[in-house]
Write a protein that holds these residues in place. Structure first.
Motif, PDB file in Angstrom:
ATOM      1  N   ARG A 126       0.829  -1.201   0.000  1.00  0.00           N
ATOM      2  CA  ARG A 126       0.000   0.000   0.000  1.00  0.00           C
ATOM      3  C   ARG A 126       0.869   1.260   0.000  1.00  0.00           C
ATOM      4  O   ARG A 126       0.615   2.207  -0.745  1.00  0.00           O
ATOM      5  CB  ARG A 126      -0.943  -0.022   1.199  1.00  0.00           C
ATOM      6  N   GLU A 130       1.071   4.106  -3.002  1.00  0.00           N
ATOM      7  CA  GLU A 130       0.861   5.526  -2.678  1.00  0.00           C
ATOM      8  C   GLU A 130       2.072   6.367  -3.079  1.00  0.00           C
ATOM      9  O   GLU A 130       1.921   7.467  -3.602  1.00  0.00           O
ATOM     10  CB  GLU A 130       0.517   5.669  -1.200  1.00  0.00           C
ATOM     11  N   THR A 135      -4.068   6.283  -5.247  1.00  0.00           N
ATOM     12  CA  THR A 135      -4.866   6.725  -4.111  1.00  0.00           C
ATOM     13  C   THR A 135      -5.795   5.600  -3.682  1.00  0.00           C
ATOM     14  O   THR A 135      -6.429   4.955  -4.536  1.00  0.00           O
ATOM     15  CB  THR A 135      -5.715   7.953  -4.508  1.00  0.00           C
ATOM     16  N   ALA A 136      -5.884   5.372  -2.368  1.00  0.00           N
ATOM     17  CA  ALA A 136      -6.761   4.323  -1.842  1.00  0.00           C
ATOM     18  C   ALA A 136      -8.215   4.680  -2.104  1.00  0.00           C
ATOM     19  O   ALA A 136      -8.612   5.842  -2.041  1.00  0.00           O
ATOM     20  CB  ALA A 136      -6.523   4.129  -0.347  1.00  0.00           C
ATOM     21  N   GLY A 137      -9.001   3.647  -2.405  1.00  0.00           N
ATOM     22  CA  GLY A 137     -10.422   3.829  -2.679  1.00  0.00           C
ATOM     23  C   GLY A 137     -11.261   2.872  -1.855  1.00  0.00           C
ATOM     24  O   GLY A 137     -11.000   2.655  -0.670  1.00  0.00           O
ATOM     25  N   TYR A 152      -6.918   0.634  -5.334  1.00  0.00           N
ATOM     26  CA  TYR A 152      -6.056   1.789  -5.559  1.00  0.00           C
ATOM     27  C   TYR A 152      -6.285   2.285  -6.971  1.00  0.00           C
ATOM     28  O   TYR A 152      -6.446   1.493  -7.913  1.00  0.00           O
ATOM     29  CB  TYR A 152      -4.578   1.430  -5.344  1.00  0.00           C
ATOM     30  N   TRP A 154      -4.943   5.183  -9.960  1.00  0.00           N
ATOM     31  CA  TRP A 154      -3.977   6.179 -10.443  1.00  0.00           C
ATOM     32  C   TRP A 154      -4.620   6.921 -11.601  1.00  0.00           C
ATOM     33  O   TRP A 154      -5.149   6.317 -12.539  1.00  0.00           O
ATOM     34  CB  TRP A 154      -2.695   5.504 -10.919  1.00  0.00           C
ATOM     35  N   LYS A 157      -1.825  13.371 -13.662  1.00  0.00           N
ATOM     36  CA  LYS A 157      -2.015  14.759 -13.255  1.00  0.00           C
ATOM     37  C   LYS A 157      -2.459  15.574 -14.456  1.00  0.00           C
ATOM     38  O   LYS A 157      -1.936  15.411 -15.548  1.00  0.00           O
ATOM     39  CB  LYS A 157      -0.722  15.321 -12.667  1.00  0.00           C
TER      40      LYS A 157
END
Length: 158
Positions: A126, A130, A135-137, A152, A154, A157
């Motif tokens: 984990r 990160e 990002t954890a969901g 997780y 991604w 950006k």
């Protein structure tokens, strides 16, 4: 040159070949059990091989991380779902940038974003995801081994 730079310099990310089967299944099975020695997996190694042959190969694109002819890791991506189904690095090669190189390759193949699941108790994985922009969901249960999972995600950006 440090160990990590030397290993990643020698690293070859390449598509799966049929002769990789035994090495990948052994790496997958052994690494899972080394990571979770306190868990009894409900399936024998023969079931892992059957699952690899019947479910992962037909549905996914499989990439190997090879160092000097030895498979150091692998990942399976379900292309239509932009989903990393498996990403494993042999314990001897962990913390040397190989997992990050595999993730980087996955991101280059799926620049629109990716998803994956890992066991909730796998704090090392984990933290790795990160650090690499995931990002954890949502939480769920792994259908193959019955253990609690965390999703997780991604996204590039903007």
């Amino acid at each position: 040159m440090g160990i990590q730079e030397n290993l990643t310099h020698q690293l070859l990310i390449r598509p799966y070949q049929s002769e990789d089967l035994e090495a990948i299944v052994q790496l997958w099975y052994n690494t899972w059990h080394e990571t979770f020695p306190h868990l009894q997996h409900p399936h024998l190694s023969t079931e892992w091989k059957r699952r690899f042959l019947d479910e992962l190969i037909p549905l996914g694109s499989i990439w190997t991380a090879e160092i000097e002819g030895e498979i150091a890791g692998f990942m399976v991506i379900f292309k239509r779902k932009s989903f990393i189904d498996q990403l494993f690095v042999d314990r001897r090669y962990q913390s040397h940038g190989i997992g990050a190189k595999l993730l980087g390759h996955a991101k280059s193949l799926h620049p629109q974003g990716l998803r994956l699941y890992t066991l909730r108790e796998n704090t090392r994985a984990r933290a790795f995801y990160e650090r690499n922009g995931f990002t954890a969901g949502k939480l769920s249960v792994n259908a193959f081994n019955g253990q609690p999972n965390v999703e997780y995600i991604w996204k590039p950006k903007q």
